[in-house]
Design an enzyme around this catalytic site. Structure first.
Site, PDB file in Angstrom:
ATOM      1  CD1 TRP A  73       0.100  -1.081   3.305  1.00 67.96           C
ATOM      2  CD2 TRP A  73       0.216   1.164   3.281  1.00 67.96           C
ATOM      3  NE1 TRP A  73       0.741  -0.680   4.457  1.00 67.96           N
ATOM      4  CE2 TRP A  73       0.831   0.700   4.476  1.00 67.96           C
ATOM      5  CE3 TRP A  73       0.176   2.534   3.065  1.00 67.96           C
ATOM      6  CZ2 TRP A  73       1.387   1.547   5.427  1.00 67.96           C
ATOM      7  CZ3 TRP A  73       0.731   3.393   4.017  1.00 67.96           C
ATOM      8  CH2 TRP A  73       1.326   2.897   5.176  1.00 67.96           C
ATOM      9  CD  GLU A 118       5.568   4.472  12.563  1.00 70.11           C
ATOM     10  OE1 GLU A 118       6.522   4.244  11.803  1.00 70.11           O
ATOM     11  OE2 GLU A 118       4.946   3.570  13.161  1.00 70.11           O
ATOM     12  CD  GLU A 156       8.458   0.714  10.445  1.00 70.30           C
ATOM     13  OE1 GLU A 156       7.907   1.759  10.790  1.00 70.30           O
ATOM     14  OE2 GLU A 156       8.176  -0.399  10.931  1.00 70.30           O
ATOM     15  CG  HIS A 159       4.445   2.890   8.974  1.00 65.61           C
ATOM     16  ND1 HIS A 159       5.005   1.971   9.837  1.00 65.61           N
ATOM     17  CD2 HIS A 159       3.988   2.172   7.915  1.00 65.61           C
ATOM     18  CE1 HIS A 159       4.880   0.756   9.326  1.00 65.61           C
ATOM     19  NE2 HIS A 159       4.268   0.855   8.159  1.00 65.61           N
ATOM     20  CD  GLU A 209       9.116  -2.892  13.763  1.00 64.21           C
ATOM     21  OE1 GLU A 209       8.189  -2.110  13.992  1.00 64.21           O
ATOM     22  OE2 GLU A 209       9.818  -2.810  12.746  1.00 64.21           O
ATOM     23  CB  THR A 212       4.899   0.257  16.632  1.00 64.32           C
ATOM     24  OG1 THR A 212       5.574  -0.872  16.099  1.00 64.32           O
ATOM     25  CG2 THR A 212       5.918   1.243  17.149  1.00 64.32           C
ATOM     26  CG  ASP A 241       3.193  -2.181   6.827  1.00 64.99           C
ATOM     27  OD1 ASP A 241       2.657  -3.087   6.157  1.00 64.99           O
ATOM     28  OD2 ASP A 241       3.545  -1.082   6.346  1.00 64.99           O
ATOM     29  CD  GLU A 242       4.933  -0.517  12.877  1.00 62.66           C
ATOM     30  OE1 GLU A 242       6.009  -1.117  12.705  1.00 62.66           O
ATOM     31  OE2 GLU A 242       4.830   0.716  12.787  1.00 62.66           O
ATOM     32  CG  HIS A 245       8.199  -4.384   9.850  1.00 65.96           C
ATOM     33  ND1 HIS A 245       7.947  -3.036   9.791  1.00 65.96           N
ATOM     34  CD2 HIS A 245       8.236  -4.813   8.567  1.00 65.96           C
ATOM     35  CE1 HIS A 245       7.832  -2.661   8.520  1.00 65.96           C
ATOM     36  NE2 HIS A 245       7.992  -3.728   7.759  1.00 65.96           N
TER      37      HIS A 245
HETATM   38 FE   LIG Z   1       7.940  -0.524  12.956  1.00 67.11          FE
HETATM   39 FE   LIG Z   2       6.134   2.066  11.785  1.00 70.43          FE
END
Ligand SMILES: [Fe+2]
Ligand SMILES: [Fe+2]
Length: 378
Positions: A73, A118, A156, A159, A209, A212, A241-242, A245
């Site tokens: 995205w 971020e 990242e 974000h 991670e 977050t 996403d976090e 990760h």
């Molecule tokens: Fe992150």
């Molecule tokens: Fe992030």
């Protein structure tokens, strides 16, 4: 004045609980000495070989957790489309402003703090590139550790961009003060206590991670409850996403536990003794020297990121890495194991006592420059 102290969920230091007005410190307070002892290069040099020997594994097991750019995205997927006619674009902006209108100011304090965290991404890439044996030696190194770090940074980077643009369009926040805070924060850096040591670095990132993931998940839920399903989707998408990760960093630590159980266990215990400090702990807006503590207090009160979450993450990682079952360690390793595996309940007990003291204190508040100096309860 009687102080009630609570275990800070992110700094891990004792802070005055709600009910205490923070003393205004001179601006020079931000030039305080380093928070931790300046230990550097604490990994024995021969252990660089561990990371060299894991390169094939990292290529097979870590890099696939990245998403190809074409499948990722982008902020534009969630934002008013500037290619539309001016009228249609303005309609989209108006709709965004209507959606965010009912969200409370205190929500924006937390969302801004998350966005600023971020946005200080240059600091985190720098931090990872301080780690011996995994740093990007050339800036375009083909080592899988370096490939991961660059692509992780690139993922990242979306974000902060997305949150910042959304906040800008909402009209609810003071962009100038936010931008100043970002500049101060990147200038200040961070001090996670990882000592150029990738064992410590990857324990830190695994924890971070997940932290977050938890906090973006909570801001998503609150946006939905507050009437902005688009913002809910934004925070939820960032949270996922976090999570991806977190899986990658968690896999690395899991592999280190398998390869070098004593070294990895001692690294986990070391980071937990130091307490995991949030990456934006040195934030400053030019006005409030206790900005990070104040932001964290609001995040704690709203339930976006709390001391309970800190204990939950620790216990989650103990389970995920099956730390209670790790064998083949030296005495030191077993002592580290004992410490880490018993830490969750100890943190919770401390927190319960602090919460009880905090309940007896009268509530207080502070002003945040990010929301035009409006007052928010702490
Ligand atoms: Fe992150
Ligand atoms: Fe992030």
């Amino acid at each position: 004045m009687q102080y009630s102290l609570s275990l800070h969920p992110t700094l891990g230091v004792k802070l005055p609980a709600a009910g205490v007005r923070f003393r205004r410190l001179p601006v020079s307070a931000i030039a305080a000495p380093p928070l931790r002892s300046p230990v550097t290069h604490s990994m024995p040099p021969e252990k660089v070989e561990v990371f060299k020997s894991l390169e094939g594994w990292a290529t097979q097991s870590v890099l696939p957790l990245l998403k190809p750019v074409e499948q990722c995205w982008q902020p534009q997927d969630f934002l008013p489309d500037p290619a539309l006619s001016s009228d249609s674009f303005m309609d989209e902006v108006r709709a965004l402003r209507t959606r965010t209108a009912e969200l409370p100011d205190e929500y924006f304090v937390v969302l801004v703090g998350d966005m600023i965290t971020e946005d200080a991404l240059p600091t985190y890439q720098t931090m990872i590139n301080t780690l011996d044996g995994v740093r990007d030696e050339t800036g375009a190194s083909s080592s899988p550790w370096a490939v991961w770090t660059r692509a992780w940074t690139a993922e990242e980077n979306r974000h902060g961009d997305l949150l910042k643009t959304y906040l800008y369009l909402s009209g609810r926040v003071d962009m100038l003060m936010i931008e100043r805070t970002v500049q101060y924060l990147i200038g200040a850096g961070m001090d996670p206590g990882t000592e150029n040591n990738p064992y410590l670095g990857y324990v830190y990132t695994s924890f971070q991670e997940r932290a977050t993931f938890v906090s973006h998940g909570n801001t998503a839920r609150m946006a939905k409850e507050g009437g902005d399903p688009v913002l809910a989707r934004i925070c939820g998408t960032i949270a996922s996403d976090e999570k991806r990760h977190e899986n990658a960093y968690g896999n690395i630590v899991e592999k280190l536990l398998e390869t070098d159980p004593t070294g990895a266990m001692m690294a986990i215990a070391d980071m937990m003794r130091k307490k995991i400090t949030m990456p934006a702990h040195l934030m400053f807006d030019g006005q409030d020297p206790r900005l990070f503590e104040h932001f964290s207090a609001v995040a704690q009160r709203l339930g976006v990121y709390t001391a309970d979450d800190y204990a939950d993450i620790l216990e989650f990682l103990v389970g995920r890495w099956k730390l209670e079952k790790v064998e083949g360690m030296t005495g030191e390793g077993r002592r580290a194991q004992d410490y880490v595996c018993r830490l969750g309940p100890r943190i919770r007990k401390l927190q319960e006592r602090a919460d009880e003291r905090a309940r007896n204190m009268e509530k207080h508040s502070t002003r945040f420059s990010w929301i035009f100096n409006k007052e928010v309860a702490l």
